[in-house]
Design a protein around this motif. Structure first.
Motif, mmCIF file in Angstrom:
data_model
loop_
_atom_site.group_PDB
_atom_site.id
_atom_site.type_symbol
_atom_site.label_atom_id
_atom_site.label_comp_id
_atom_site.label_asym_id
_atom_site.label_seq_id
_atom_site.Cartn_x
_atom_site.Cartn_y
_atom_site.Cartn_z
ATOM 1 N N ALA A 178 0.902 -1.189 0.014
ATOM 2 C CA ALA A 178 0.141 0.050 0.042
ATOM 3 C C ALA A 178 0.867 1.371 0.024
ATOM 4 C CB ALA A 178 -0.911 -0.066 1.269
ATOM 5 N N ASP A 179 1.803 1.123 0.924
ATOM 6 C CA ASP A 179 2.970 2.371 0.693
ATOM 7 C C ASP A 179 3.608 2.446 -0.458
ATOM 8 O OD1 ASP A 179 2.417 3.072 3.401
ATOM 9 O OD2 ASP A 179 4.181 1.569 4.107
ATOM 10 N N ASP A 180 3.811 1.348 -1.136
ATOM 11 C CA ASP A 180 4.578 1.560 -2.655
ATOM 12 C C ASP A 180 3.511 1.774 -3.615
ATOM 13 O OD1 ASP A 180 6.861 0.630 -1.654
ATOM 14 O OD2 ASP A 180 6.511 -1.680 -2.107
ATOM 15 N N MET A 181 2.293 1.672 -3.387
ATOM 16 C CA MET A 181 1.174 2.049 -4.233
ATOM 17 C C MET A 181 1.173 3.822 -4.073
ATOM 18 S SD MET A 181 -2.639 1.107 -4.494
ATOM 19 C CE MET A 181 -3.940 2.010 -5.412
ATOM 20 N N THR A 182 1.132 4.110 -2.755
ATOM 21 C CA THR A 182 0.916 5.517 -2.630
ATOM 22 C C THR A 182 2.321 6.348 -3.246
ATOM 23 O OG1 THR A 182 -0.234 5.163 -0.628
ATOM 24 C CG2 THR A 182 0.808 7.059 -0.812
ATOM 25 N N GLU A 183 3.332 5.827 -2.946
ATOM 26 C CA GLU A 183 4.690 6.377 -3.330
ATOM 27 C C GLU A 183 4.612 6.654 -5.006
ATOM 28 O OE1 GLU A 183 9.465 5.825 -3.103
ATOM 29 O OE2 GLU A 183 8.039 4.322 -2.271
ATOM 30 N N SER A 184 3.965 5.408 -5.796
ATOM 31 C CA SER A 184 3.808 5.426 -7.109
ATOM 32 C C SER A 184 2.974 6.510 -7.685
ATOM 33 C CB SER A 184 3.701 4.205 -7.546
ATOM 34 O OG SER A 184 4.682 3.242 -7.529
ATOM 35 N N LEU A 185 1.819 6.551 -6.886
ATOM 36 C CA LEU A 185 1.003 7.619 -7.179
ATOM 37 C C LEU A 185 1.142 8.955 -7.013
ATOM 38 C CD1 LEU A 185 -2.343 5.578 -5.716
ATOM 39 C CD2 LEU A 185 -1.759 6.269 -8.414
ATOM 40 N N SER A 186 2.130 9.374 -5.979
ATOM 41 C CA SER A 186 2.482 10.436 -5.619
ATOM 42 C C SER A 186 3.804 11.113 -6.891
ATOM 43 C CB SER A 186 3.513 10.568 -4.289
ATOM 44 O OG SER A 186 2.671 10.302 -3.376
ATOM 45 N N HIS A 187 4.632 9.876 -7.312
ATOM 46 C CA HIS A 187 5.319 10.422 -8.374
ATOM 47 C C HIS A 187 4.526 10.510 -9.682
ATOM 48 C CE1 HIS A 187 8.998 9.365 -6.194
ATOM 49 N NE2 HIS A 187 8.726 7.959 -6.061
ATOM 50 N N ALA A 188 3.567 10.264 -9.807
ATOM 51 C CA ALA A 188 2.726 10.320 -10.960
ATOM 52 C C ALA A 188 2.038 11.553 -10.873
ATOM 53 C CB ALA A 188 1.646 8.827 -11.066
ATOM 54 N N ASN A 189 1.654 11.949 -9.584
ATOM 55 C CA ASN A 189 1.037 13.277 -9.307
ATOM 56 C C ASN A 189 1.934 14.324 -9.650
ATOM 57 O OD1 ASN A 189 0.668 15.631 -7.764
ATOM 58 N ND2 ASN A 189 -1.347 14.649 -7.261
ATOM 59 N N GLU A 190 3.423 14.243 -9.525
ATOM 60 C CA GLU A 190 4.398 15.252 -9.537
ATOM 61 C C GLU A 190 4.562 15.390 -11.010
ATOM 62 O OE1 GLU A 190 7.623 13.997 -7.441
ATOM 63 O OE2 GLU A 190 7.017 14.293 -5.400
ATOM 64 N N ILE A 191 4.719 14.051 -11.700
ATOM 65 C CA ILE A 191 4.867 14.464 -13.196
ATOM 66 C C ILE A 191 3.811 15.354 -13.940
ATOM 67 C CG2 ILE A 191 4.997 12.886 -15.299
ATOM 68 C CD1 ILE A 191 6.420 10.724 -13.861
ATOM 69 N N VAL A 192 2.736 14.686 -13.716
ATOM 70 C CA VAL A 192 1.331 15.772 -14.270
ATOM 71 C C VAL A 192 1.400 16.918 -13.904
ATOM 72 C CG1 VAL A 192 -1.258 15.848 -14.593
ATOM 73 C CG2 VAL A 192 0.081 13.574 -14.304
ATOM 74 N N THR A 193 1.878 17.300 -12.685
ATOM 75 C CA THR A 193 1.820 18.770 -12.073
ATOM 76 C C THR A 193 2.958 19.638 -12.683
ATOM 77 O OG1 THR A 193 0.583 18.156 -10.124
ATOM 78 C CG2 THR A 193 1.900 20.366 -9.962
ATOM 79 N N ASP A 194 4.005 18.996 -12.776
ATOM 80 C CA ASP A 194 5.278 19.903 -12.735
ATOM 81 C C ASP A 194 5.805 19.663 -14.259
ATOM 82 O OD1 ASP A 194 5.557 20.203 -10.139
ATOM 83 O OD2 ASP A 194 6.698 18.543 -9.615
ATOM 84 N N SER A 195 5.643 18.506 -15.010
ATOM 85 C CA SER A 195 5.974 18.442 -16.279
ATOM 86 C C SER A 195 5.195 18.478 -17.482
ATOM 87 C CB SER A 195 6.743 17.105 -16.415
ATOM 88 O OG SER A 195 7.824 16.711 -15.581
ATOM 89 N N VAL A 196 3.844 18.293 -16.903
ATOM 90 C CA VAL A 196 2.811 18.731 -17.996
ATOM 91 C C VAL A 196 2.040 19.926 -17.840
ATOM 92 C CG1 VAL A 196 0.622 17.810 -18.921
ATOM 93 C CG2 VAL A 196 2.353 16.101 -18.250
ATOM 94 N N GLN A 197 1.304 20.241 -16.694
ATOM 95 C CA GLN A 197 0.494 21.350 -16.184
ATOM 96 C C GLN A 197 1.391 22.638 -16.265
ATOM 97 O OE1 GLN A 197 -1.837 20.638 -13.127
ATOM 98 N NE2 GLN A 197 -3.430 19.869 -14.215
ATOM 99 N N ASP A 198 2.517 22.581 -15.426
ATOM 100 C CA ASP A 198 3.094 23.715 -15.575
ATOM 101 C C ASP A 198 3.915 24.262 -17.074
ATOM 102 O OD1 ASP A 198 2.860 23.956 -12.995
ATOM 103 O OD2 ASP A 198 4.791 23.379 -12.297
#
Length: 439
Positions: A182-202
């Motif tokens: 569950a922690d690994d799942m949360t960590e992967s989702l956090s990385h995915a969140n950062e990619i969408v926010t920082d690399s795409v939306q910005d």
């Protein structure tokens, strides 16, 4: 004339653009300068002022010639009153009427050319607006993806970890394993969140094709279109009044013809100067429009990621797709999430239907998320935006330049005809003053 979208992926510099670009470029100190389009450069703007000044100086020269000719007529006026001329009265009314009709026809062409330029300026705005709408689709799709990622991270992953922590059916070996998944799942989702926010939306935040460049085009075109119509309309009105005045065969009316013709000469040659500078400036831009825009990016307040994105859409080089690596990394993280959910489903069979239902919903959410990522990936391809960008360039550098040249030509030839008409009207005034009758 509308631009065919299917024929705009490649831009070829027209001979007309090369012709205007070849005009000499000098600053006000008459030092040669680089003809590269640079409206922020004072020497370059001075070179356009000098281009506009040449027709204006030509017009001032002819006004001085008119004054000299008028003085000559005044000097010879008394002699002509005493000694009757045996020459045929000149100029002929019909000859003058013919020139007036030519002026009206030439200025009518300017109305059509003005509408062509305005129509293509609106077309440029439309193409830029379509690019902006397409960019908006990427932003909307990224927002949907981000919302789904946050839901999986904040709801599904958190509820699963709580279930694993509080469940009494798990032994001491199963509990840490499931909590770790569950922690690994949360960590992967956090990385995915950062990619969408920082690399795409910005990276998409400042791609405002519509609100910035379109506003400049709209403001400029509104005043240019109205001013050209006003000048052309006044010239036609003054020409028609001159024709009626000429028909009256009175000295006062003929002098009014002269005054209107001189004023028309001033307006027409001022228009020639303005459109000469405009044609040269547009052609300088059209020699390398993409190069100019790319060169302006570092000074436009954009961060490096935004510069890379805009550069990609302007040039449309597949190897330059800024979004390729972030999207691949995002897919990898979502693949990890999918694997963690599958592993949790295998290891948590004894937890009951509630956990099984949550896991099934999470698997469906991840599949939808992967589909949305693929859809966003297709939106980020440069083909659509680049095609409309090139269509805008074709509207400016092909059709608009032709319209500017046609309008410039109509003013130029009208100016030449009006120069002749002023001499004809001055001569007519003298003949009437000497009590000679026009033919």
């Amino acid at each position: 004339m509308a631009v065919d979208i299917g024929e705009t992926m490649y831009y070829n510099i027209s001979e007309l653009v090369k012709f205007f670009h070849s005009f000499p470029h000098y600053d006000l100190q008459f030092d040669p300068i680089d003809p590269k389009f640079d409206p922020q450069s004072q020497p370059y703007l001075q070179s356009l002022i000098l281009v506009a000044a040449v027709p204006v100086l030509w017009m001032l020269l002819w006004i001085l010639i008119y004054l000299a000719y008028f003085c000559y007529l005044c000097v010879t006026c008394r002699k002509n009153r005493v000694e009757k001329s045996t020459k045929s009265p000149q100029p002929s009314r019909w000859f003058s009427f013919f020139f007036y009709v030519l002026v009206i026809l030439m200025i009518t062409v300017s109305f059509y050319s003005n509408e062509v330029i305005d129509h293509n300026a609106q077309s440029v705005k439309d193409h830029l607006h379509k690019i902006q709408l397409h960019t908006g689709k990427i932003q909307i799709q990224s927002a949907v993806i981000l919302q789904s990622i946050d839901k999986l991270k904040d709801e599904t992953a958190v509820s699963l970890k709580q279930e694993f922590t509080t469940s009494s059916v798990l032994d001491e070996q199963e509990r840490p394993k499931l909590q770790g998944l569950a922690d690994d799942m949360t960590e992967s989702l956090s990385h995915a969140n950062e990619i969408v926010t920082d690399s795409v939306q910005d990276a998409l935040r400042k791609l405002t094709f519509d609100s910035s460049l379109s506003k400049i085009i709209s403001d400029y075109e509104k005043y240019r279109h109205l001013a050209t119509h006003a000048v052309s309309g006044f010239i036609i009105l003054a020409t028609i009044l001159s024709m009626f005045s000429l028909a009256c065969k009175k000295k006062g009316f003929i002098l009014m013809c002269v005054a209107l013709a001189v004023f028309n000469v001033i307006l027409v040659w001022a228009g020639v100067g303005a459109y000469s500078a405009l044609s040269v400036g547009t052609s300088d831009f059209c020699m390398d429009p993409t190069g100019y825009l790319v060169q302006q990016l570092p000074s436009s307040g954009m961060v490096p990621e935004e510069v890379k994105v805009l550069n990609y859409y302007l040039k449309c080089q597949p190897q330059g797709n800024y979004f390729y690596e972030p999207i691949v990394t995002l897919q990898e993280h979502l693949g990890h999430v999918q694997a963690y959910i599958d592993e949790i489903a295998e290891a948590s069979g004894k937890l009951g239907s509630r956990v099984s239902t949550n896991l099934t919903m999470a698997q469906n959410d991840v599949r939808r998320l992967m589909t949305n990522v693929l859809k966003m990936s297709s939106f980020t391809e440069c083909t659509y935006s680049h095609t409309h960008y090139m269509a805008a360039i074709h509207s400016i550098c092909n059709t608009c330049v032709v319209g500017e040249t046609t309008l410039l030509g109509s003013y130029f030839f009208s100016g030449l005809i009006l120069i002749i008409l002023v001499f004809l009207m001055l001569t007519a005034a003298q003949l009437i003053n000497n009590k000679l009758v026009l033919l």
